[in-house]
Design an enzyme around this catalytic site. Structure first.
Site, mmCIF file in Angstrom:
data_model
loop_
_atom_site.group_PDB
_atom_site.id
_atom_site.type_symbol
_atom_site.label_atom_id
_atom_site.label_comp_id
_atom_site.label_asym_id
_atom_site.label_seq_id
_atom_site.Cartn_x
_atom_site.Cartn_y
_atom_site.Cartn_z
ATOM 1 N N CYS A 2 36.247 37.365 45.806
ATOM 2 C CA CYS A 2 35.682 38.843 45.725
ATOM 3 C C CYS A 2 34.906 39.034 47.272
ATOM 4 O O CYS A 2 35.457 39.495 48.212
ATOM 5 C CB CYS A 2 34.472 38.840 44.848
ATOM 6 S SG CYS A 2 34.068 40.583 44.161
ATOM 7 N N HIS A 51 37.981 38.207 39.816
ATOM 8 C CA HIS A 51 37.300 37.115 38.930
ATOM 9 C C HIS A 51 38.018 36.501 37.910
ATOM 10 O O HIS A 51 37.702 36.738 36.804
ATOM 11 C CB HIS A 51 35.894 37.623 38.642
ATOM 12 C CG HIS A 51 35.055 37.853 39.762
ATOM 13 N ND1 HIS A 51 34.303 37.229 40.377
ATOM 14 C CD2 HIS A 51 34.666 39.280 40.307
ATOM 15 C CE1 HIS A 51 33.560 37.680 41.537
ATOM 16 N NE2 HIS A 51 33.656 38.953 41.187
ATOM 17 N N GLU A 102 37.931 33.357 37.375
ATOM 18 C CA GLU A 102 36.876 32.390 36.793
ATOM 19 C C GLU A 102 35.982 32.886 35.579
ATOM 20 O O GLU A 102 35.213 31.992 35.149
ATOM 21 C CB GLU A 102 36.379 31.974 38.042
ATOM 22 C CG GLU A 102 34.901 32.707 38.389
ATOM 23 C CD GLU A 102 35.293 33.799 39.287
ATOM 24 O OE1 GLU A 102 34.325 34.436 39.766
ATOM 25 O OE2 GLU A 102 36.311 33.877 39.535
#
Length: 306
Positions: free
Chosen positions: A142, A235, A237
């Site tokens: 990011c 993202h 994750e």
């Protein structure tokens, strides 16, 4: 193999509760192998959640990984206890003479600021330079990805009229990339950004390969073989409820915010979102770690000498 993290790190109990095999430091010392050394430069405000997100993914790979938590010395985080930082994190200045097989640089809540106005920009710039001599491969996430591209190539980020927020379908651009091995042709990725790095700016830089993108959310993953960097703008994750937590926070603060697109069942914020992207999160991290494992020097002193 399991992941090696500090015995008392709060994330340990959470991960063990999920069934992840987490190795104690004393057990790791008895194994006659060289574990991969991965550092996590955690710039996210909710440190403990981010520790869980990445430890979960790193620990699911078949290799023994020694995870080192790293923080900046030029900025003191305010959303986590000082004791947690003292117990589990090392300032970059303290570990900068060491070598690492891999480094993960997380996002940070500073994306609307000019890079040079970020309190720790000088230190981040030094860290990016340090990766060229002391880290075999770096995965930037990011804002970390935007910052690295700006530092190395002066690729700008652009302010968006509206926040890109939701679970967007993405597709593979670079077929047969080792980092996307096992990926479906179309896969969902959580996105939460007020800025973007455009495809038009990226393709101007020789050597940058766009691996995956979205028709709505733009570029997702870029590989930079020359500098041994990966840039991931979104993202994978995230937990199932991370976007919901962001949405609920903004609503409670009275901010104008639309519900994240394609995220809630029937686009109904009262319903519980499902995690439909975790398999691809595991694939990306496993592929990245496998690529590092296959290519990093066995003698860590040789990292950065090529």
């Amino acid at each position: 193999m399991p992941i090696k993290i500090p015995d008392t790190l709060p994330a340990r109990k959470f991960l063990e509760g999920e069934g992840l095999v987490v190795m104690r430091e004393s057990e790791a010392a008895r194994q006659d192998i060289r574990p991969l050394r991965i550092a996590l430069l955690n710039l996210m405000p909710l440190k403990e959640k981010t520790e869980i997100h990445f430890s979960r993914l790193i620990g699911a790979t078949p290799l023994q990984v020694e995870l080192t938590l790293v923080t900046t010395g030029s900025y003191t985080p305010t959303n986590v206890s000082k004791q947690h930082m003292l117990d589990f994190y090392k300032p970059w200045e303290e570990i900068k003479d060491q070598k690492f097989d891999g480094l993960i640089v997380t996002g940070a809540p500073v994306e609307t600021l000019p890079f040079e106005d970020v309190a720790y920009w000088e230190e981040i710039s030094n860290i990016f330079d340090w990766t060229q001599s002391n880290v075999f491969n770096t995965l930037n996430i990011c804002w970390g990805a935007q910052a690295a591209l700006y530092h190395f190539y002066q690729v700008p980020k652009h302010q968006l009229d509206d926040k890109i927020f939701g679970l967007f379908p993405h597709h593979i651009v670079k077929k047969h990339s080792i980092l996307l091995r096992g990926f479906a042709d179309s896969f969902p990725v959580p996105v939460s950004r007020h800025t973007e790095t455009t495809k038009e700016d990226i393709v101007k830089v020789p050597g940058l390969e766009i691996l995956a993108e979205s028709d709505e959310a733009g570029v997702c993953i870029v590989r930079d073989r020359g500098r041994r960097q990966v840039y991931m703008f979104n993202h994978l994750e995230y937990d199932a409820t991370t976007l919901k937590d962001e949405y609920d926070r903004d609503v409670s603060q009275g901010l104008e915010i639309n519900p994240p697109k394609y995220y809630f069942p029937q686009d109904d914020p009262s319903q519980v979102p499902l995690n439909t992207w975790r398999a691809h999160a595991h694939l990306l991290i496993a592929n990245w770690i496998n690529d590092v494992y296959q290519n990093t020097p066995f003698n860590m002193d040789d990292i950065g000498r090529e």
